[in-house]
Design an enzyme around this catalytic site. Sequence first.
Site, PDB file in Angstrom:
ATOM      1  N   ARG A  73       0.894  -1.111   0.028  1.00  0.00           N
ATOM      2  CA  ARG A  73       0.038   0.069   0.052  1.00  0.00           C
ATOM      3  C   ARG A  73       0.847   1.261   0.091  1.00  0.00           C
ATOM      4  O   ARG A  73       1.819   1.330   0.901  1.00  0.00           O
ATOM      5  CB  ARG A  73      -0.790  -0.110   1.291  1.00  0.00           C
ATOM      6  CG  ARG A  73      -2.041   1.203   1.325  1.00  0.00           C
ATOM      7  CD  ARG A  73      -2.791   1.013   2.334  1.00  0.00           C
ATOM      8  NE  ARG A  73      -3.451   0.053   2.628  1.00  0.00           N
ATOM      9  CZ  ARG A  73      -4.453  -0.790   1.984  1.00  0.00           C
ATOM     10  NH1 ARG A  73      -5.104   0.210   1.118  1.00  0.00           N
ATOM     11  NH2 ARG A  73      -5.139  -1.730   2.213  1.00  0.00           N
TER      12      ARG A  73
ATOM     13  N   GLU B  11      -0.480  -7.887  -3.890  1.00  0.00           N
ATOM     14  CA  GLU B  11      -1.439  -6.864  -4.166  1.00  0.00           C
ATOM     15  C   GLU B  11      -0.918  -5.312  -3.998  1.00  0.00           C
ATOM     16  O   GLU B  11      -0.465  -5.057  -3.092  1.00  0.00           O
ATOM     17  CB  GLU B  11      -2.660  -7.163  -3.499  1.00  0.00           C
ATOM     18  CG  GLU B  11      -2.470  -6.957  -2.073  1.00  0.00           C
ATOM     19  CD  GLU B  11      -3.811  -6.400  -1.350  1.00  0.00           C
ATOM     20  OE1 GLU B  11      -4.302  -5.284  -1.488  1.00  0.00           O
ATOM     21  OE2 GLU B  11      -4.348  -7.441  -0.228  1.00  0.00           O
TER      22      GLU B  11
ATOM     23  N   LYS C  46     -10.533 -13.048   3.982  1.00  0.00           N
ATOM     24  CA  LYS C  46      -9.913 -12.324   4.478  1.00  0.00           C
ATOM     25  C   LYS C  46     -10.599 -11.795   5.771  1.00  0.00           C
ATOM     26  O   LYS C  46     -11.603 -11.139   5.303  1.00  0.00           O
ATOM     27  CB  LYS C  46      -8.871 -11.352   3.786  1.00  0.00           C
ATOM     28  CG  LYS C  46      -9.562  -9.875   3.534  1.00  0.00           C
ATOM     29  CD  LYS C  46      -8.469  -9.013   3.116  1.00  0.00           C
ATOM     30  CE  LYS C  46      -9.209  -7.518   3.233  1.00  0.00           C
ATOM     31  NZ  LYS C  46      -8.174  -6.423   2.620  1.00  0.00           N
TER      32      LYS C  46
ATOM     33  N   GLY D   6      -2.456  -6.322  11.380  1.00  0.00           N
ATOM     34  CA  GLY D   6      -1.718  -6.462  12.722  1.00  0.00           C
ATOM     35  C   GLY D   6      -1.052  -7.676  12.645  1.00  0.00           C
ATOM     36  O   GLY D   6      -0.620  -8.065  13.662  1.00  0.00           O
TER      37      GLY D   6
END
Length: 205
Positions: A14, A37, A126, A156
């Site tokens: 990200r 991803e 997920k 986390g």
Amino acid sequence: MQWQTDLPLIAILRGITPDEALAHVGAVIDAGFDAVEIPLNSPQWEKSIPTVVDAFGNRALIGAGTVLKPEQVDQLAQWGCRLIVTPNINPDVIRRAMGYGMTVCPGCATATEAFTALDSGAQSLKIFPSSAFGPDYIKALKAVLPPSVPVFAVGGVTPENLTQWINAGCVGAGLGSDLYRAGQSVERTAQQAAAFVKAYREAVK
């Protein structure tokens, strides 16, 4: 159902930029990852994702995260993406991706969301954000899910606590800020990727 790659860890990059993408994706793949991803809230993802697919699509399951709309799936399919990850349950997104033969891993938190995703064709789930629920929650949720559904912990997860998620019944995990933070060095990414691969192998041996 079976997860599509040898190592059930998804690298979530990200915030990565197009000029960084190839080096960091290469680092995680070299460490042993085979699913990556790039979330659609990353800068200029329209450049990063096709570049990464072209470079590594034959070595890993490459795709996008934070996919919210069916039209985004259409664009990603044109580029050759094979993985769609979402933060929520949108049956239209799941069905569109399934229609392209993609691997879909939608984000859910409750049994209702999980079964809605499965009814829409999702092959994996997920649990997000996992850290807010804890391993015991996932263990309880797994008790009512079909045992063949691969479940990933996302949110986390660290090399130090990966074992507790595996022990709770997760097949693997999606790894975000503990693997990659925007702006960090390629060396740091490689180091963290190696730590996660080592932790996974120790957790399942």
